[in-house]
Design a protein around this motif. Sequence first.
Motif, PDB file in Angstrom:
ATOM      1  N   ALA A 377     -16.477-112.867  36.619  1.00  0.00           N
ATOM      2  CA  ALA A 377     -16.810-113.840  35.780  1.00  0.00           C
ATOM      3  C   ALA A 377     -17.595-115.125  36.273  1.00  0.00           C
ATOM      4  CB  ALA A 377     -15.658-114.206  34.678  1.00  0.00           C
ATOM      5  N   TYR A 378     -17.310-115.297  37.588  1.00  0.00           N
ATOM      6  CA  TYR A 378     -17.516-116.598  38.138  1.00  0.00           C
ATOM      7  C   TYR A 378     -18.951-116.762  38.215  1.00  0.00           C
ATOM      8  CZ  TYR A 378     -18.443-120.059  41.698  1.00  0.00           C
ATOM      9  OH  TYR A 378     -18.741-121.142  42.476  1.00  0.00           O
ATOM     10  N   LEU A 379     -19.992-115.996  38.182  1.00  0.00           N
ATOM     11  CA  LEU A 379     -21.308-116.199  38.328  1.00  0.00           C
ATOM     12  C   LEU A 379     -22.103-116.431  36.761  1.00  0.00           C
ATOM     13  CD1 LEU A 379     -22.691-114.342  41.138  1.00  0.00           C
ATOM     14  CD2 LEU A 379     -22.525-116.683  40.949  1.00  0.00           C
ATOM     15  N   GLY A 380     -21.115-116.264  35.838  1.00  0.00           N
ATOM     16  CA  GLY A 380     -21.679-116.786  34.494  1.00  0.00           C
ATOM     17  C   GLY A 380     -22.157-115.687  33.705  1.00  0.00           C
ATOM     18  N   GLN A 381     -22.145-114.327  34.329  1.00  0.00           N
ATOM     19  CA  GLN A 381     -22.806-113.221  33.483  1.00  0.00           C
ATOM     20  C   GLN A 381     -21.913-112.206  32.875  1.00  0.00           C
ATOM     21  OE1 GLN A 381     -25.064-109.213  35.071  1.00  0.00           O
ATOM     22  NE2 GLN A 381     -26.460-110.965  34.979  1.00  0.00           N
ATOM     23  N   THR A 382     -20.745-112.158  33.307  1.00  0.00           N
ATOM     24  CA  THR A 382     -19.703-111.286  32.772  1.00  0.00           C
ATOM     25  C   THR A 382     -18.703-111.864  31.869  1.00  0.00           C
ATOM     26  OG1 THR A 382     -19.755-109.816  34.928  1.00  0.00           O
ATOM     27  CG2 THR A 382     -17.892-109.517  33.230  1.00  0.00           C
ATOM     28  N   PRO A 383     -18.531-111.772  30.642  1.00  0.00           N
ATOM     29  CA  PRO A 383     -17.945-112.559  29.660  1.00  0.00           C
ATOM     30  C   PRO A 383     -16.389-112.303  29.939  1.00  0.00           C
ATOM     31  CG  PRO A 383     -19.333-111.582  28.505  1.00  0.00           C
ATOM     32  CD  PRO A 383     -19.432-111.010  29.815  1.00  0.00           C
ATOM     33  N   LEU A 384     -15.364-113.392  30.198  1.00  0.00           N
ATOM     34  CA  LEU A 384     -14.098-113.317  30.526  1.00  0.00           C
ATOM     35  C   LEU A 384     -13.419-112.637  29.182  1.00  0.00           C
ATOM     36  CD1 LEU A 384     -12.529-114.212  32.916  1.00  0.00           C
ATOM     37  CD2 LEU A 384     -11.588-116.226  31.296  1.00  0.00           C
ATOM     38  N   VAL A 385     -13.828-112.882  27.973  1.00  0.00           N
ATOM     39  CA  VAL A 385     -13.541-112.035  26.935  1.00  0.00           C
ATOM     40  C   VAL A 385     -13.647-110.747  26.934  1.00  0.00           C
ATOM     41  CG1 VAL A 385     -13.418-114.096  25.348  1.00  0.00           C
ATOM     42  CG2 VAL A 385     -15.450-112.566  25.617  1.00  0.00           C
ATOM     43  N   ALA A 386     -14.655-110.045  27.727  1.00  0.00           N
ATOM     44  CA  ALA A 386     -14.990-108.681  27.879  1.00  0.00           C
ATOM     45  C   ALA A 386     -13.780-108.239  28.741  1.00  0.00           C
ATOM     46  CB  ALA A 386     -16.300-108.508  28.423  1.00  0.00           C
ATOM     47  N   LEU A 387     -13.476-108.919  29.843  1.00  0.00           N
ATOM     48  CA  LEU A 387     -12.435-108.373  30.732  1.00  0.00           C
ATOM     49  C   LEU A 387     -11.076-108.589  30.123  1.00  0.00           C
ATOM     50  CD1 LEU A 387     -13.787-110.595  33.585  1.00  0.00           C
ATOM     51  CD2 LEU A 387     -13.855-108.007  33.429  1.00  0.00           C
ATOM     52  N   ALA A 388     -10.756-109.445  29.101  1.00  0.00           N
ATOM     53  CA  ALA A 388      -9.763-109.560  28.508  1.00  0.00           C
ATOM     54  C   ALA A 388      -9.480-108.572  27.512  1.00  0.00           C
ATOM     55  CB  ALA A 388      -9.378-110.973  27.584  1.00  0.00           C
ATOM     56  N   ALA A 389     -10.289-107.912  26.885  1.00  0.00           N
ATOM     57  CA  ALA A 389     -10.508-106.683  26.203  1.00  0.00           C
ATOM     58  C   ALA A 389      -9.973-105.536  26.918  1.00  0.00           C
ATOM     59  CB  ALA A 389     -11.866-106.473  25.283  1.00  0.00           C
ATOM     60  N   ALA A 390     -10.392-105.362  28.322  1.00  0.00           N
ATOM     61  CA  ALA A 390      -9.933-104.194  28.940  1.00  0.00           C
ATOM     62  C   ALA A 390      -8.633-104.481  29.738  1.00  0.00           C
ATOM     63  CB  ALA A 390     -11.105-104.333  30.181  1.00  0.00           C
TER      64      ALA A 390
END
Length: 420
Positions: A377-390
Motif C-alpha cells: 500500500a505504500y506507493l498509493g496504488q494498492t488500497p489498504l481496504v482491499a488487503l483488509a478484505a483479504a
Amino acid sequence: MSGQQGQVEVRAVSEGERLAWLRSVARTFLDPAVITEEGLRHRSPSWEGHRLTGAFDGDRVVGTYRSWDAPLPVPGGAGHGVLADHVSAVTVAPTHRRRGLLTRMITADLRAARERGVPLAYLVAGEAPIYGRFGFGAAVGTQSLQVRAPAPLQHVPAGAEDVVVELVEDADLRPEAPALHASVAAGSPGAVARTQRWWDVALGLDPAPGEDTKQRRTALLARDAAGAAVGVARYRAQEQWAGMRHDSTVEVTDLFAATPAAQAALWQHLVSMDVVDTVRLTDRPLDDPLPELLHDRRRALPAEASDQFWARLLDVPAALAARGWLGPPGACVLEVHDALGLAGGRWRLELAGGRVEASATADEPDVTCDVGALSAAYLGQTPLVALAAAGRVRGEAPAVAQLSAQLAWQPTTWPSHTGF
C-alpha cells in the motif's frame, strides 16, 4: 556477503567470475543467447556501483543476486523520494533449489540495506509467490491495452492543439528524452530512473553484440508551442497484408509526457495512422486515461494486467515520513509484524498538513498488518481496504478505511519498464 552451507558458499563476485555469473543468470532465466566476453564487456558498465553476489558450489555459480542503491520517487510529487535497495538478477539453479540459497542471499542484502539506513527495497518479481515470504508486497500494477484503429479522440485536454508531434528516429531522442523522462518520473511514485547508459543501449547508440540493429523502433517527439520537448513515444510496426488488405499492428513500448495535452497529442497520432488496424500498448498504468479520450472507449480494451514492481519497507517511520499524504487529517496506532525482524513495531501516526509523524507507542493498535501488506500500500496504488478484505490487515473498519484513504495517491505509478 559470505557464508557456508555444505559445499555452497555465498559471497561477492570477483571481477574474474563475472562471466560465469552472467552465464548462470542467462541459463536460469532460459535466455538462449550465448554470453561471450564481448557481451560481458558491453553489460559491465551498467553494473557500476552495483553489488553482485553469487552462490558457488566449488567453482560453479549456482545462484545469483544483484542490488544497488538509487533514489525512488514516492507519493508527494517531485522532491519526495527515498533511497531504495533495488534488487535484480535473483536466480537459483534448478539443481540447487530448496537449499536455502535465496534466503541466505536476500536476507543478508535486506539486513545490510537496513544497516545502511535504506528504508525500502524494490524489485520486479519473476515469480510472485517467492517474494511475499521476505516481506515484499505487490505495489505497482501494469496493463496492456489493445486499440482497434482508427480510434478517433473525442475528449481532448486543453492545449493539445498547440502540441506539435514530430516523427523521428530513435537516436534523435538522445539529446532531450533523458531529461524529460527524469522530470516525468520524479512525479510518479515507484518509477525507476533510467541511467545515461540505459539510453545509449535502448536507442541503439551502443547496441549489444549480435543485436539486430535493422529492427529499430520508430519514435515520436512532441513539442509545445515554445518548442520544448514535452512527450515521447517509441513503437515498432508489424506490417501484414493478405489479398490486398492490411492487418497491421503497431506495438507502443514506451510513452511518457509532461502534460495531459502532450500525452493526448501522442495518442492522437498513434491511433489514427494509415494502414494500421491494431495498436497494442504495453506497460501502461492501470488508470491510463486513453479509453476516456476516445469517442468509443471500447476501442481500447485491456489485453492483460499484472503486478510489476514489488516494495519492501525496511524502516517504517522513515518511509512514511518521506512520502506525501492526501487523505484526511487524523491519528491511528499502527502495528506492523515482520517475520525477518527488520521493520516490525508499533507506532502512533499523526497526519496533518500532508505530512505524517510516526512515534513509537505501547498503546493498543487500531490497525495491524504484516510488513508485506503495508509495503504493497505504500506507493498509493494498492488500497489498504482491499488487503483488509483479504485478511491481511486487521482493525475496526473505520480505522482501516481512514488509513487506506490517507495512503492513497493520484496519479498512480506510470510503470514504464526500465531494464531493471
